[in-house]
Write a protein that holds these residues in place. Structure first.
Motif, short mmCIF file in Angstrom:
data_model
loop_
_atom_site.label_atom_id
_atom_site.label_comp_id
_atom_site.label_asym_id
_atom_site.label_seq_id
_atom_site.Cartn_x
_atom_site.Cartn_y
_atom_site.Cartn_z
N GLU A 33 0.84 -1.21 0.00
CA GLU A 33 0.00 0.00 0.00
C GLU A 33 0.87 1.26 0.00
O GLU A 33 0.60 2.22 -0.72
CB GLU A 33 -0.93 0.03 1.23
N VAL A 34 1.92 1.24 0.80
CA VAL A 34 2.79 2.41 0.90
C VAL A 34 3.54 2.61 -0.42
O VAL A 34 3.59 3.73 -0.95
CB VAL A 34 3.77 2.27 2.09
N GLN A 35 4.09 1.55 -0.96
CA GLN A 35 4.80 1.69 -2.24
C GLN A 35 3.84 2.13 -3.35
O GLN A 35 4.21 2.93 -4.20
CB GLN A 35 5.46 0.36 -2.62
N GLY A 36 2.63 1.60 -3.30
CA GLY A 36 1.63 2.00 -4.30
C GLY A 36 1.33 3.49 -4.20
O GLY A 36 1.29 4.21 -5.20
N LEU A 37 1.13 3.97 -2.97
CA LEU A 37 0.85 5.40 -2.78
C LEU A 37 2.05 6.23 -3.25
O LEU A 37 1.87 7.26 -3.91
CB LEU A 37 0.55 5.71 -1.31
N GLU A 38 3.26 5.81 -2.91
CA GLU A 38 4.45 6.57 -3.32
C GLU A 38 4.53 6.67 -4.85
O GLU A 38 4.80 7.75 -5.38
CB GLU A 38 5.71 5.92 -2.74
#
Ligand SMILES: *Cc1c(COP(=O)(O)O)cnc(C)c1O
Length: 383
Positions: A33-38
Protein backbone atom coordinates in the motif's frame (compact mmCIF):
# COMPACT_ATOMS: atom_id res chain seq x y z
CA UNK A 1 -14.79 25.22 7.72
CA UNK A 2 -14.78 21.64 6.53
CA UNK A 3 -17.27 18.79 6.31
CA UNK A 4 -15.24 15.60 6.50
CA UNK A 5 -18.33 13.51 7.18
CA UNK A 6 -19.87 14.65 3.93
CA UNK A 7 -16.61 13.80 2.16
CA UNK A 8 -16.57 10.33 3.74
CA UNK A 9 -20.16 9.31 2.98
CA UNK A 10 -19.70 8.54 -0.74
CA UNK A 11 -16.27 6.94 -0.08
CA UNK A 12 -17.42 4.74 2.77
CA UNK A 13 -17.42 1.39 0.94
CA UNK A 14 -14.14 2.03 -0.86
CA UNK A 15 -12.37 3.19 2.30
CA UNK A 16 -13.68 0.25 4.29
CA UNK A 17 -12.67 -2.16 1.52
CA UNK A 18 -9.15 -0.68 1.50
CA UNK A 19 -8.88 -0.96 5.27
CA UNK A 20 -10.15 -4.53 5.13
CA UNK A 21 -7.32 -5.37 2.69
CA UNK A 22 -4.73 -3.94 5.09
CA UNK A 23 -6.15 -5.76 8.09
CA UNK A 24 -6.36 -9.04 6.21
CA UNK A 25 -2.72 -8.65 5.18
CA UNK A 26 -1.66 -7.61 8.71
CA UNK A 27 1.09 -5.63 6.99
CA UNK A 28 0.95 -2.28 8.79
CA UNK A 29 4.26 -0.56 8.07
CA UNK A 30 5.58 -0.09 4.54
CA UNK A 31 4.64 -2.78 2.05
CA UNK A 32 2.46 -2.72 -1.01
CA UNK A 33 0.00 0.00 0.00
CA UNK A 34 2.79 2.41 0.90
CA UNK A 35 4.80 1.69 -2.24
CA UNK A 36 1.63 2.00 -4.30
CA UNK A 37 0.85 5.40 -2.78
CA UNK A 38 4.45 6.57 -3.32
CA UNK A 39 4.25 5.61 -7.00
CA UNK A 40 0.85 7.25 -7.44
CA UNK A 41 1.81 10.50 -5.68
CA UNK A 42 5.05 10.72 -7.68
CA UNK A 43 3.03 10.36 -10.89
CA UNK A 44 0.40 12.84 -9.69
CA UNK A 45 3.03 15.45 -8.80
CA UNK A 46 5.07 14.87 -11.96
CA UNK A 47 8.25 13.71 -10.19
CA UNK A 48 10.41 10.59 -10.28
CA UNK A 49 10.21 9.65 -6.59
CA UNK A 50 8.03 10.11 -3.53
CA UNK A 51 8.98 8.93 -0.05
CA UNK A 52 6.22 8.53 2.53
CA UNK A 53 6.66 9.56 6.15
CA UNK A 54 4.70 10.28 9.28
CA UNK A 55 3.51 13.87 8.74
CA UNK A 56 4.08 17.05 6.79
CA UNK A 57 6.22 18.24 9.66
CA UNK A 58 8.44 15.19 9.33
CA UNK A 59 8.54 15.63 5.55
CA UNK A 60 10.17 19.02 6.18
CA UNK A 61 12.42 17.64 8.91
CA UNK A 62 13.64 14.78 6.70
CA UNK A 63 14.17 17.04 3.66
CA UNK A 64 16.20 19.44 5.83
CA UNK A 65 18.26 16.57 7.23
CA UNK A 66 18.92 15.31 3.70
CA UNK A 67 19.97 18.83 2.66
CA UNK A 68 22.51 19.10 5.48
CA UNK A 69 20.59 21.55 7.66
CA UNK A 70 22.10 21.34 11.13
CA UNK A 71 23.79 23.22 13.95
CA UNK A 72 25.15 26.57 12.82
CA UNK A 73 23.32 26.64 9.47
CA UNK A 74 20.55 28.98 8.35
CA UNK A 75 17.34 28.33 6.44
CA UNK A 76 15.45 31.14 4.74
CA UNK A 77 11.65 30.91 4.93
CA UNK A 78 8.56 33.09 5.26
CA UNK A 79 7.25 34.08 8.68
CA UNK A 80 3.60 33.97 7.53
CA UNK A 81 3.17 30.19 7.55
CA UNK A 82 2.30 27.21 9.72
CA UNK A 83 4.69 26.71 12.62
CA UNK A 84 6.25 23.51 11.24
CA UNK A 85 8.03 25.35 8.40
CA UNK A 86 10.44 26.98 10.86
CA UNK A 87 9.96 24.72 13.89
CA UNK A 88 11.68 21.87 12.05
CA UNK A 89 14.64 24.12 11.23
CA UNK A 90 15.00 25.01 14.89
CA UNK A 91 14.75 21.38 16.01
CA UNK A 92 17.80 20.57 13.90
CA UNK A 93 19.79 23.22 15.73
CA UNK A 94 19.70 25.55 12.73
CA UNK A 95 18.31 29.10 12.55
CA UNK A 96 15.26 30.12 10.58
CA UNK A 97 15.84 33.45 8.80
CA UNK A 98 12.48 35.06 8.08
CA UNK A 99 11.61 37.05 4.98
CA UNK A 100 8.44 39.02 4.33
CA UNK A 101 5.57 38.08 2.05
CA UNK A 102 4.10 39.56 -1.09
CA UNK A 103 0.92 41.30 0.15
CA UNK A 104 -1.15 40.06 -2.82
CA UNK A 105 -0.29 36.34 -2.87
CA UNK A 106 0.86 36.01 0.77
CA UNK A 107 3.79 33.98 -0.54
CA UNK A 108 7.50 34.62 0.01
CA UNK A 109 8.52 37.99 -1.47
CA UNK A 110 11.60 37.42 -3.69
CA UNK A 111 13.10 40.88 -2.95
CA UNK A 112 12.68 40.44 0.79
CA UNK A 113 14.17 36.93 0.47
CA UNK A 114 17.19 38.39 -1.33
CA UNK A 115 17.73 40.99 1.40
CA UNK A 116 17.39 38.31 4.12
CA UNK A 117 19.84 36.03 2.27
CA UNK A 118 22.43 38.82 2.26
CA UNK A 119 22.49 38.61 6.06
CA UNK A 120 23.22 34.85 5.99
CA UNK A 121 26.72 33.46 6.14
CA UNK A 122 25.73 29.83 6.31
CA UNK A 123 22.57 29.69 4.24
CA UNK A 124 21.74 26.02 3.59
CA UNK A 125 18.27 26.05 2.04
CA UNK A 126 15.48 28.35 0.83
CA UNK A 127 11.92 27.32 1.65
CA UNK A 128 9.04 28.84 -0.30
CA UNK A 129 5.66 27.88 1.18
CA UNK A 130 2.81 27.55 -1.32
CA UNK A 131 0.37 29.19 1.02
CA UNK A 132 -3.38 28.57 0.77
CA UNK A 133 -2.81 26.34 -2.29
CA UNK A 134 -1.09 28.81 -4.62
CA UNK A 135 2.47 28.20 -5.78
CA UNK A 136 5.00 30.86 -4.77
CA UNK A 137 6.86 33.00 -7.32
CA UNK A 138 9.64 30.45 -7.88
CA UNK A 139 11.79 31.82 -10.73
CA UNK A 140 13.49 34.63 -8.78
CA UNK A 141 13.90 32.30 -5.79
CA UNK A 142 15.61 29.69 -7.98
CA UNK A 143 17.91 32.43 -9.31
CA UNK A 144 18.83 33.36 -5.73
CA UNK A 145 19.29 29.68 -4.78
CA UNK A 146 21.64 29.15 -7.74
CA UNK A 147 23.70 32.22 -6.80
CA UNK A 148 24.03 30.93 -3.25
CA UNK A 149 24.41 27.30 -4.32
CA UNK A 150 21.68 26.08 -1.98
CA UNK A 151 18.61 23.93 -2.69
CA UNK A 152 15.02 25.07 -2.84
CA UNK A 153 12.85 22.95 -0.55
CA UNK A 154 9.18 23.49 -1.31
CA UNK A 155 6.74 23.45 1.60
CA UNK A 156 3.85 22.20 -0.52
CA UNK A 157 1.77 21.01 2.45
CA UNK A 158 -1.20 23.11 1.29
CA UNK A 159 -0.69 22.80 -2.45
CA UNK A 160 -0.97 19.26 -3.79
CA UNK A 161 -1.89 19.51 -7.48
CA UNK A 162 -1.40 23.29 -7.71
CA UNK A 163 0.53 24.64 -10.72
CA UNK A 164 2.87 27.60 -10.99
CA UNK A 165 2.81 30.22 -13.75
CA UNK A 166 4.88 27.91 -15.99
CA UNK A 167 2.36 25.09 -15.46
CA UNK A 168 4.77 23.05 -13.28
CA UNK A 169 3.22 21.15 -10.38
CA UNK A 170 3.86 22.09 -6.75
CA UNK A 171 6.75 20.08 -5.36
CA UNK A 172 8.17 19.17 -8.79
CA UNK A 173 10.85 21.85 -9.21
CA UNK A 174 12.64 22.03 -5.87
CA UNK A 175 15.26 19.60 -4.62
CA UNK A 176 12.45 18.35 -2.38
CA UNK A 177 8.72 18.94 -2.17
CA UNK A 178 7.14 18.41 1.26
CA UNK A 179 3.48 17.43 1.52
CA UNK A 180 1.11 16.89 4.43
CA UNK A 181 -1.86 14.52 4.53
CA UNK A 182 -3.19 15.92 7.80
CA UNK A 183 -6.95 15.17 7.77
CA UNK A 184 -7.93 18.78 6.99
CA UNK A 185 -5.56 19.17 4.03
CA UNK A 186 -7.00 18.87 0.52
CA UNK A 187 -5.87 15.24 0.47
CA UNK A 188 -6.30 14.08 4.05
CA UNK A 189 -5.50 10.76 5.70
CA UNK A 190 -7.26 9.16 8.68
CA UNK A 191 -4.55 10.49 10.96
CA UNK A 192 -1.08 11.91 10.44
CA UNK A 193 0.84 11.24 7.23
CA UNK A 194 3.16 13.04 4.83
CA UNK A 195 5.34 12.53 1.77
CA UNK A 196 8.45 14.03 0.18
CA UNK A 197 8.88 14.33 -3.58
CA UNK A 198 12.20 14.50 -5.44
CA UNK A 199 13.54 13.87 -8.92
CA UNK A 200 16.87 12.58 -7.64
CA UNK A 201 17.24 8.83 -7.02
CA UNK A 202 20.08 9.26 -4.52
CA UNK A 203 18.14 11.82 -2.52
CA UNK A 204 15.13 9.50 -2.51
CA UNK A 205 17.30 6.66 -1.22
CA UNK A 206 18.74 8.91 1.49
CA UNK A 207 15.22 9.92 2.59
CA UNK A 208 14.23 6.26 2.62
CA UNK A 209 17.04 5.57 5.10
CA UNK A 210 16.53 8.69 7.21
CA UNK A 211 12.84 7.92 7.82
CA UNK A 212 13.87 4.45 9.00
CA UNK A 213 16.33 5.50 11.71
CA UNK A 214 19.10 5.79 9.15
CA UNK A 215 19.30 2.04 8.59
CA UNK A 216 21.11 1.14 5.38
CA UNK A 217 20.32 -2.52 5.78
CA UNK A 218 18.88 -4.11 8.87
CA UNK A 219 21.01 -3.14 11.88
CA UNK A 220 23.60 -1.19 9.88
CA UNK A 221 23.57 2.59 10.37
CA UNK A 222 25.96 4.97 8.63
CA UNK A 223 23.75 7.91 9.50
CA UNK A 224 21.32 8.73 12.30
CA UNK A 225 17.74 9.02 11.17
CA UNK A 226 14.33 9.21 12.80
CA UNK A 227 11.37 6.84 13.02
CA UNK A 228 8.95 8.42 10.59
CA UNK A 229 7.41 5.68 8.51
CA UNK A 230 4.09 5.85 6.70
CA UNK A 231 1.42 3.42 7.91
CA UNK A 232 -0.23 1.08 5.42
CA UNK A 233 -3.62 2.07 6.86
CA UNK A 234 -3.00 5.72 5.95
CA UNK A 235 -1.63 4.83 2.53
CA UNK A 236 -4.67 2.70 1.74
CA UNK A 237 -7.08 5.50 2.68
CA UNK A 238 -5.07 8.06 0.73
CA UNK A 239 -5.07 5.90 -2.43
CA UNK A 240 -8.86 5.80 -2.35
CA UNK A 241 -9.06 9.57 -1.91
CA UNK A 242 -6.38 10.47 -4.47
CA UNK A 243 -8.73 9.36 -7.25
CA UNK A 244 -11.13 12.13 -6.18
CA UNK A 245 -8.63 14.92 -5.61
CA UNK A 246 -8.88 16.61 -9.02
CA UNK A 247 -12.67 16.70 -8.77
CA UNK A 248 -12.49 18.20 -5.29
CA UNK A 249 -9.99 20.84 -6.44
CA UNK A 250 -12.31 21.76 -9.31
CA UNK A 251 -15.18 22.21 -6.86
CA UNK A 252 -13.01 24.36 -4.63
CA UNK A 253 -12.16 26.55 -7.64
CA UNK A 254 -15.85 26.81 -8.53
CA UNK A 255 -16.61 27.94 -4.96
CA UNK A 256 -13.80 30.51 -5.20
CA UNK A 257 -15.20 31.82 -8.50
CA UNK A 258 -18.60 32.10 -6.87
CA UNK A 259 -17.21 34.15 -3.99
CA UNK A 260 -15.12 36.31 -6.35
CA UNK A 261 -18.25 37.19 -8.31
CA UNK A 262 -20.48 37.68 -5.26
CA UNK A 263 -17.99 39.98 -3.55
CA UNK A 264 -17.17 41.88 -6.77
CA UNK A 265 -20.87 42.58 -7.16
CA UNK A 266 -20.82 44.15 -3.70
CA UNK A 267 -17.89 46.32 -4.77
CA UNK A 268 -14.91 44.31 -3.53
CA UNK A 269 -11.63 44.46 -5.44
CA UNK A 270 -8.98 41.81 -5.68
CA UNK A 271 -6.13 41.93 -3.21
CA UNK A 272 -3.77 43.74 -5.60
CA UNK A 273 -5.58 46.93 -4.58
CA UNK A 274 -4.71 47.95 -1.01
CA UNK A 275 -7.51 48.13 1.53
CA UNK A 276 -6.59 51.75 2.12
CA UNK A 277 -7.69 52.56 -1.45
CA UNK A 278 -11.27 52.72 -0.16
CA UNK A 279 -14.47 51.23 -1.55
CA UNK A 280 -16.12 48.15 -0.14
CA UNK A 281 -13.96 47.07 2.81
CA UNK A 282 -13.04 43.62 1.51
CA UNK A 283 -10.37 42.33 -0.87
CA UNK A 284 -10.61 38.92 -2.53
CA UNK A 285 -7.65 36.60 -3.21
CA UNK A 286 -5.93 36.94 -6.54
CA UNK A 287 -4.93 33.88 -8.53
CA UNK A 288 -2.53 33.92 -11.48
CA UNK A 289 -4.04 33.06 -14.90
CA UNK A 290 -3.62 29.63 -16.58
CA UNK A 291 -1.47 27.60 -16.83
CA UNK A 292 -1.16 28.49 -13.13
CA UNK A 293 -3.69 26.64 -10.98
CA UNK A 294 -4.72 27.54 -7.45
CA UNK A 295 -6.20 24.66 -5.45
CA UNK A 296 -7.80 26.91 -2.81
CA UNK A 297 -6.77 25.01 0.26
CA UNK A 298 -8.08 28.24 1.77
CA UNK A 299 -10.09 31.12 0.35
CA UNK A 300 -8.77 34.11 2.26
CA UNK A 301 -10.42 37.51 2.33
CA UNK A 302 -8.88 40.69 3.61
CA UNK A 303 -10.73 43.29 5.68
CA UNK A 304 -9.60 46.29 7.75
CA UNK A 305 -7.82 45.13 10.93
CA UNK A 306 -10.37 46.79 13.23
CA UNK A 307 -13.20 44.80 11.61
CA UNK A 308 -11.55 41.41 11.19
CA UNK A 309 -12.15 39.85 14.60
CA UNK A 310 -15.65 41.31 14.83
CA UNK A 311 -16.50 39.83 11.43
CA UNK A 312 -15.08 36.48 12.52
CA UNK A 313 -17.18 36.46 15.70
CA UNK A 314 -20.25 37.55 13.76
CA UNK A 315 -19.86 34.65 11.30
CA UNK A 316 -19.17 32.11 14.03
CA UNK A 317 -22.30 33.23 15.87
CA UNK A 318 -24.31 32.42 12.75
CA UNK A 319 -22.78 28.97 12.56
CA UNK A 320 -20.46 29.91 9.67
CA UNK A 321 -16.99 28.44 10.05
CA UNK A 322 -14.05 30.77 9.54
CA UNK A 323 -10.50 30.94 10.79
CA UNK A 324 -7.46 33.19 10.93
CA UNK A 325 -4.39 31.67 9.23
CA UNK A 326 -2.16 32.98 10.86
CA UNK A 327 -2.75 35.45 13.68
CA UNK A 328 0.95 35.74 14.61
CA UNK A 329 3.94 35.71 12.27
CA UNK A 330 6.55 33.17 13.28
CA UNK A 331 9.12 35.94 13.83
CA UNK A 332 6.93 37.09 16.74
CA UNK A 333 6.46 33.68 18.36
CA UNK A 334 7.80 33.64 21.92
CA UNK A 335 9.95 30.56 21.23
CA UNK A 336 11.82 32.45 18.50
CA UNK A 337 12.56 35.47 20.70
CA UNK A 338 16.25 34.51 20.81
CA UNK A 339 16.39 35.30 17.07
CA UNK A 340 15.92 38.96 17.95
CA UNK A 341 13.05 40.01 15.66
CA UNK A 342 10.85 42.95 16.66
CA UNK A 343 7.39 44.19 15.78
CA UNK A 344 7.63 46.08 12.50
CA UNK A 345 10.46 43.94 11.07
CA UNK A 346 8.15 42.20 8.58
CA UNK A 347 5.35 44.70 7.94
CA UNK A 348 3.47 42.75 5.24
CA UNK A 349 3.40 39.63 7.41
CA UNK A 350 2.17 41.62 10.39
CA UNK A 351 -0.54 43.38 8.35
CA UNK A 352 -1.76 40.09 6.85
CA UNK A 353 -1.89 38.56 10.34
CA UNK A 354 -4.27 41.36 11.38
CA UNK A 355 -6.43 41.60 8.26
CA UNK A 356 -7.02 38.15 6.76
CA UNK A 357 -9.81 35.67 7.33
CA UNK A 358 -10.35 32.26 5.69
CA UNK A 359 -13.92 31.28 4.85
CA UNK A 360 -15.32 27.85 3.89
CA UNK A 361 -14.36 26.77 0.35
CA UNK A 362 -14.24 22.96 0.64
CA UNK A 363 -15.57 20.68 -2.06
CA UNK A 364 -18.66 19.60 -0.11
CA UNK A 365 -19.91 23.16 0.34
CA UNK A 366 -23.45 23.29 -1.06
CA UNK A 367 -24.60 26.19 -3.27
CA UNK A 368 -27.04 27.38 -0.57
CA UNK A 369 -24.25 27.32 1.98
CA UNK A 370 -21.84 29.42 -0.03
CA UNK A 371 -24.62 31.86 -0.82
CA UNK A 372 -25.32 32.18 2.89
CA UNK A 373 -21.62 32.74 3.65
CA UNK A 374 -21.26 35.47 1.00
CA UNK A 375 -24.52 37.15 2.01
CA UNK A 376 -23.57 37.18 5.70
CA UNK A 377 -20.24 38.82 4.92
CA UNK A 378 -21.60 41.38 2.48
CA UNK A 379 -24.48 42.33 4.77
CA UNK A 380 -22.20 42.72 7.73
CA UNK A 381 -19.56 44.79 5.93
CA UNK A 382 -22.18 47.00 4.29
CA UNK A 383 -23.33 48.23 7.68
C1 LIG B 1 0.02 21.42 7.56
C2 LIG B 1 1.28 22.09 7.27
C3 LIG B 1 2.53 21.56 7.65
C4 LIG B 1 2.68 20.38 8.57
O1 LIG B 1 2.00 19.25 8.22
P1 LIG B 1 1.53 18.21 9.35
O2 LIG B 1 1.11 17.03 8.53
O3 LIG B 1 0.42 18.83 10.10
O4 LIG B 1 2.69 17.91 10.20
C5 LIG B 1 3.67 22.22 7.24
N1 LIG B 1 3.62 23.35 6.52
C6 LIG B 1 2.45 23.90 6.16
C7 LIG B 1 2.46 25.16 5.34
C8 LIG B 1 1.24 23.31 6.53
O5 LIG B 1 0.08 23.88 6.18
Amino acid sequence: MLDLRAQYAPLRDDVRGALERVFESQHFIGGEEVQGLEREIAAYCGVAHAVGCNSGTDALLLAFMAAGVGVGTQVLCPSFTFFATAGTVWRLGARPVFADIDPVTYNLCPESARRAAERCERLTAIVPVHLYGQVADLDPLFALARERNVPIIEDAAQAIGARDTSGALAGSRGAFGCFSFYPTKNLGAAGDAGIITTNDAERAALLGRLRNLGAETKYLHREVGVNSRLDAVQAAVLRVKLAHLDGWSERRRANARFYDAAFAEAGARDSSIPLAAGGFPLRTPRSAPAPAEHIYHQYVIRVPAERRDVLRDHLLQQGIGCEVYYPIGLHQQPCFEPLGYRAGDLPETEAAARETLAIPVHAELEPEQRERVAAAIVTYLSR
